[in-house]
Design a protein around this motif. Structure first.
Motif, mmCIF file in Angstrom:
data_model
loop_
_atom_site.group_PDB
_atom_site.id
_atom_site.type_symbol
_atom_site.label_atom_id
_atom_site.label_comp_id
_atom_site.label_asym_id
_atom_site.label_seq_id
_atom_site.Cartn_x
_atom_site.Cartn_y
_atom_site.Cartn_z
ATOM 1 N N THR A 66 0.822 -1.214 0.000
ATOM 2 C CA THR A 66 0.000 0.000 0.000
ATOM 3 C C THR A 66 0.850 1.255 0.000
ATOM 4 O O THR A 66 0.587 2.200 -0.746
ATOM 5 C CB THR A 66 -0.935 0.010 1.222
ATOM 6 O OG1 THR A 66 -1.743 -1.168 1.206
ATOM 7 C CG2 THR A 66 -1.833 1.228 1.202
ATOM 8 N N GLN A 70 0.966 4.405 -2.735
ATOM 9 C CA GLN A 70 0.621 5.768 -2.335
ATOM 10 C C GLN A 70 1.799 6.730 -2.380
ATOM 11 O O GLN A 70 1.611 7.940 -2.323
ATOM 12 C CB GLN A 70 0.045 5.755 -0.913
ATOM 13 C CG GLN A 70 -1.251 4.972 -0.782
ATOM 14 C CD GLN A 70 -1.706 4.843 0.664
ATOM 15 O OE1 GLN A 70 -0.918 5.039 1.592
ATOM 16 N NE2 GLN A 70 -2.961 4.503 0.866
ATOM 17 N N ALA A 155 -5.425 11.551 2.654
ATOM 18 C CA ALA A 155 -5.923 10.397 1.909
ATOM 19 C C ALA A 155 -6.893 10.864 0.831
ATOM 20 O O ALA A 155 -7.766 11.697 1.080
ATOM 21 C CB ALA A 155 -6.599 9.417 2.853
#
Length: 384
Positions: A66, A70, A155
């Motif tokens: 992840t 990102q 986010a």
């Protein structure tokens, strides 16, 4: 799945040099092989190897699946670090530091750096990746510094969907601004964010043709209200919103091209056209035309413009058997259109299907029609 602190410590203490495919087809076999070597840490090793294979990060870095997805591309983080260094910035607090991508490039630019995050595993990886930075576990909305530039990367997705409303980012943009009153801010966001009400500068950044992010700067950090930053093949091109006399739309020149996505997202198509001696095919279309291709770009050499209903016959006259079909502003599915065209022949061409106004395709003033611009195959500026 994030690593545990024990897994991070294990990964940091070992080196791994295994030539594994690490594909969905070979996953079970690869993990079984690694389990024989690393026991309970096999899953973490496999995930690390997969993350490193992405090529986004230095080979010795720690990252899980992840975090590597990102992570800000190094070229983007490097550009931001150079921008801040040129402004004389000496200290940055990255309040969503994750595995330290921003920190590594800021330290390279000789800017002092503190990173904070709520995820203890990410912090442990960041300490390994950026050994000359300072890291602390903290909420992005609970300041642990009282000076310097604040960098944040809220986010951008929730429930699997991309967030376009700044107030719905995690943490929300208004909350970030309120948490650091008077501090210079650089906030990384998705390029599709609605930043129309942001009172500062916005950089839309692309890397090798792919738009990666919008960075919102408070006025004290902004070089312009809007910039398109194009990073390609180690070179940087910047288009700003400095006032220009926009060129009038007109008939096709020798070439047709689509500007880099950063230029389109930043709303700077006319600025780019004016700079490069190009013009729009229609004021509502991002496609540009002119008698040359700007350095470092690609486009299509224009051949003929026809009404869409005459496209099949026109392509047949050129013995076209393969066509790249690009559609803008028209409800046409390229695959379905290709089937209807029944292409046969040795030639490869490009077709740009669009709606144009104000007589540019022979229509009456104030009306519009669907037209097809028939062009040669894609060609780069270095080959014409």
């Amino acid at each position: 799945m994030s690593f545990t602190l024990d897994e991070v410590a294990f990964l940091a203490a070992h080196t791994f040099d295994h030539d594994l495919e690490l594909t969905p087809k070979t996953q079970l076999k690869d993990v079984e092989f690694l389990r024989g070597l690393y026991g309970e840490h096999a899953r973490a090793v496999a995930e690390l190897l997969q993350a490193r294979r992405s090529g986004k990060l230095p080979a010795h870095w720690l990252a899980d699946a992840t975090s590597v997805q990102q992570a800000t591309p190094p070229a983007v983080a490097s550009f931001r670090a150079q921008h801040l260094a040129a402004l004389g910035v000496e200290f940055v607090h990255d309040v969503t530091c994750s595995i330290g991508t921003e920190g590594a490039l800021l330290r390279t630019a000789r800017i002092d750096y503190v990173g904070s995050d709520l995820d203890a595993s990410r912090l442990a990886m960041a300490r390994h990746n950026v050994p000359d930075g300072w890291f602390v576990r903290a909420d992005a909305l609970a300041p642990v510094t009282n000076s310097g530039v604040v960098v944040a990367d809220p986010a951008r997705r929730a429930g699997g969907r991309r967030i376009t409303d700044p107030a719905k980012l995690l943490p929300p943009l208004p909350d970030l601004v309120a948490a650091y009153p008077g501090r210079p801010l650089a906030i990384k966001c998705a390029p599709g964010l609605d930043f129309s009400e942001w009172d500062g500068g916005v950089d839309i950044v692309s890397v090798d043709g792919g738009v990666k992010e919008a960075c919102l700067y408070t006025p004290d950090l902004a070089a312009a209200r809007r910039r398109a930053v194009i990073l390609r093949d180690g070179h940087t091109d910047i288009v700003t919103d400095a006032p220009v006399d926009p060129p009038a739309p007109g008939e096709p020149g020798r070439f047709i091209l689509e500007p880099d996505g950063a230029i389109i997202r930043a709303g700077l198509v006319q600025h780019y056209a004016a700079r490069e001696g190009l013009w729009q095919l229609d004021e509502h279309l991002a496609y540009l035309t002119g008698d040359r291709l700007p350095t470092g770009t690609s486009g299509f050499e224009f051949i003929e413009q026809v009404p869409l209903k005459k496209l099949k016959a026109a392509l047949a006259s050129y013995d076209c058997g393969r066509a790249e079909i690009l559609v803008r502003g028209v409800n046409v599915d390229p695959d379905q259109l290709r089937k209807k065209l029944k292409l046969r022949g040795p030639a490869a061409l490009t077709v740009v299907v669009a709606r144009v106004d104000d007589g540019l395709a022979g229509s009456a003033a104030g009306s519009s029609r669907q037209v097809a611009f028939i062009c040669g195959p894609r060609v780069s500026s270095s080959k014409v």
